[in-house]
Motif scaffolding. Structure first.
Motif, PDB file in Angstrom:
ATOM      1  N   GLY A  11     -89.761 -44.539 -81.436  1.00  7.52           N
ATOM      2  CA  GLY A  11     -88.862 -44.656 -80.280  1.00  7.52           C
ATOM      3  C   GLY A  11     -89.095 -45.946 -79.494  1.00  7.52           C
ATOM      4  O   GLY A  11     -90.226 -46.408 -79.354  1.00  7.52           O
ATOM      5  N   GLY A  12     -88.007 -46.470 -78.966  1.00  9.60           N
ATOM      6  CA  GLY A  12     -88.078 -47.699 -78.184  1.00  9.60           C
ATOM      7  C   GLY A  12     -88.970 -47.567 -76.963  1.00  9.60           C
ATOM      8  O   GLY A  12     -89.591 -48.532 -76.516  1.00  9.60           O
ATOM      9  N   GLY A  52     -85.357 -49.898 -77.364  1.00 11.51           N
ATOM     10  CA  GLY A  52     -86.119 -50.109 -76.136  1.00 11.51           C
ATOM     11  C   GLY A  52     -85.516 -51.217 -75.286  1.00 11.51           C
ATOM     12  O   GLY A  52     -84.292 -51.331 -75.157  1.00 11.51           O
ATOM     13  N   ILE A 142     -76.341 -52.414 -83.534  1.00 12.64           N
ATOM     14  CA  ILE A 142     -74.925 -52.447 -83.188  1.00 12.64           C
ATOM     15  C   ILE A 142     -74.175 -52.588 -84.502  1.00 12.64           C
ATOM     16  O   ILE A 142     -74.539 -53.411 -85.344  1.00 12.64           O
ATOM     17  CB  ILE A 142     -74.611 -53.564 -82.169  1.00 12.64           C
ATOM     18  CG1 ILE A 142     -73.199 -53.390 -81.661  1.00 12.64           C
ATOM     19  CG2 ILE A 142     -74.836 -54.963 -82.724  1.00 12.64           C
ATOM     20  CD1 ILE A 142     -73.010 -53.910 -80.255  1.00 12.64           C
ATOM     21  N   LEU A 153     -75.341 -47.672 -82.882  1.00 16.01           N
ATOM     22  CA  LEU A 153     -75.899 -46.629 -83.750  1.00 16.01           C
ATOM     23  C   LEU A 153     -77.303 -46.346 -83.260  1.00 16.01           C
ATOM     24  O   LEU A 153     -78.168 -47.234 -83.281  1.00 16.01           O
ATOM     25  CB  LEU A 153     -75.934 -47.134 -85.198  1.00 16.01           C
ATOM     26  CG  LEU A 153     -76.685 -46.245 -86.194  1.00 16.01           C
ATOM     27  CD1 LEU A 153     -75.972 -44.904 -86.397  1.00 16.01           C
ATOM     28  CD2 LEU A 153     -76.850 -46.965 -87.532  1.00 16.01           C
ATOM     29  N   ASP A 211     -80.999 -46.612 -71.142  1.00 17.50           N
ATOM     30  CA  ASP A 211     -80.855 -46.075 -72.494  1.00 17.50           C
ATOM     31  C   ASP A 211     -79.386 -45.765 -72.743  1.00 17.50           C
ATOM     32  O   ASP A 211     -78.854 -44.791 -72.227  1.00 17.50           O
ATOM     33  CB  ASP A 211     -81.706 -44.805 -72.634  1.00 17.50           C
ATOM     34  CG  ASP A 211     -81.692 -44.251 -74.048  1.00 17.50           C
ATOM     35  OD1 ASP A 211     -80.789 -44.633 -74.819  1.00 17.50           O
ATOM     36  OD2 ASP A 211     -82.568 -43.448 -74.367  1.00 17.50           O
ATOM     37  N   VAL A 212     -78.734 -46.612 -73.544  1.00 20.12           N
ATOM     38  CA  VAL A 212     -77.298 -46.414 -73.759  1.00 20.12           C
ATOM     39  C   VAL A 212     -76.995 -45.371 -74.835  1.00 20.12           C
ATOM     40  O   VAL A 212     -75.858 -45.076 -75.101  1.00 20.12           O
ATOM     41  CB  VAL A 212     -76.565 -47.742 -74.112  1.00 20.12           C
ATOM     42  CG1 VAL A 212     -76.470 -48.647 -72.919  1.00 20.12           C
ATOM     43  CG2 VAL A 212     -77.202 -48.441 -75.290  1.00 20.12           C
TER      44      VAL A 212
HETATM   45  C1  IPE Z   1     -80.681 -48.295 -79.880  1.00 21.00           C
HETATM   46  O1  IPE Z   1     -81.464 -47.537 -80.729  1.00 21.00           O
HETATM   47  C2  IPE Z   1     -80.277 -49.565 -80.530  1.00 21.00           C
HETATM   48  C3  IPE Z   1     -79.519 -50.466 -79.649  1.00 21.00           C
HETATM   49  C4  IPE Z   1     -79.403 -50.347 -78.364  1.00 21.00           C
HETATM   50  C5  IPE Z   1     -78.873 -51.574 -80.311  1.00 21.00           C
HETATM   51  P1  IPE Z   1     -82.178 -46.217 -80.150  1.00 21.00           P
HETATM   52  O2  IPE Z   1     -81.206 -45.477 -79.298  1.00 21.00           O
HETATM   53  O3  IPE Z   1     -82.709 -45.487 -81.316  1.00 21.00           O
HETATM   54  O4  IPE Z   1     -83.331 -46.828 -79.282  1.00 21.00           O
HETATM   55  P2  IPE Z   1     -84.431 -46.107 -78.377  1.00 21.00           P
HETATM   56  O5  IPE Z   1     -85.429 -45.501 -79.280  1.00 21.00           O
HETATM   57  O6  IPE Z   1     -83.707 -45.066 -77.549  1.00 21.00           O
HETATM   58  O7  IPE Z   1     -84.978 -47.214 -77.540  1.00 21.00           O
END
Ligand code: IPE
Length: 260
Positions: A11-12, A52, A142, A153, A211-212
């Motif tokens: 995870g980010g 992240g 993306i 994605l 967190d998008v």
């Molecule tokens: C997001 O990936 C990727 C982009 C924003 C391009 P994740 O949604 O899996 O990332 P984390 O783990 O929540 O940071």
């Protein structure tokens, strides 16, 4: 005999400082690379990492989670691809230092979505790399979207889809919290060691930073699909040394296991 396959999402929030621009948690990444090297003696792995403070920040700045609406967003698409590649390159470097035969794959080149749902998913390179003993490394990215122009994605969705397509034994979501906390009848919050996907309405979600793609709530919704496909899903804090290994091998530790 073929080794069991485990899909791991880094995870980010664990591998970057989510509230600090483009800041990797180098110590965590180094420790994770060491754990992954050891684990490869026992299991096959596909590694997926999140965005992240590399992916989400830029995606948010250009409202890319809304799809492509104006030409000014195009440079944002390039910037997200650049930042995700940069983070992936850094992780690749740490893995190579440990002697892991890592094989980076960019989802923007093998996945296409439609209204943010995965439509085309060319998983042959992942399978072929695994067969040769390489360790596929991919990430939230993306990607091009048939209806919205582009979409984000999430690595969670990608890891889940890979786990289902590749018939993985386990799907491990590594994050920076110990797992899923639930409210007890007396109002206390406790870590759920086992959580039925049918009980998801009771969980308490925690999230930090930009967190998008939706944080823990999204992770659990996605994970339900894998659980329904018969895959065991584990969620835990991979910033704590040893937790990733214990989840991958399903040894006792602090984490949440999702069951049907
Ligand atoms: C997001 O990936 C990727 C982009 C924003 C391009 P994740 O949604 O899996 O990332 P984390 O783990 O929540 O940071």
């Amino acid at each position: 005999m073929n080794k069991d396959l485990v899909i791991v999402k880094l995870g980010g929030s664990a591998i970057t400082y989510k509230n600090k621009a483009f800041a990797p948690r180098k110590g965590v990444i180094e420790t994770l690379a060491k754990e992954i090297k050891e684990l490869l003696g026992e299991v096959s792995l596909v590694i997926v990492h999140g965005g992240g403070s590399f992916g989400h920040r830029v995606a948010n700045q250009y409202s890319l989670d809304q799809g492509l609406r104006k030409s000014g967003q195009l440079i944002g698409v390039s910037k997200v691809r650049y930042r995700m590649t940069e983070l992936s390159q850094m992780i690749t470097g740490e893995m190579i230092k440990e002697g892991i035969p890592v094989f980076p794959l960019h989802p923007s080149s093998f996945v296409i979505s439609s209204s943010c749902k995965i439509r085309l998913f060319f998983d042959k390179p992942v399978k072929a790399a695994l067969e040769k003993g390489l360790v596929p490394l991919t990430f939230g990215d993306i990607i091009l979207d048939k209806k919205k122009g582009i979409s984000i994605l999430s690595g969670d969705d990608l890891a889940c889809r890979l786990a289902i397509n590749l018939k993985a034994l386990r799907l491990v979501y590594g994050t920076d919290v110990n797992g899923v906390y639930v409210n007890t009848p007396s109002g206390d919050k406790i870590l759920a060691k086992k959580l039925r996907v049918s009980e998801l309405s009771k969980v308490r979600f925690c999230s930090a930073g930009v967190d998008v793609t939706g944080g823990m709530r999204h992770k659990l919704k996605t994970a339900s699909d894998a659980v329904k496909a018969g895959i065991k899903v584990l969620i835990g804090n991979i910033t704590v040394p040893g937790v990733l290994s214990n989840m991958v091998l399903e040894k006792p530790d602090n984490y949440t296991v999702l069951i049907p």
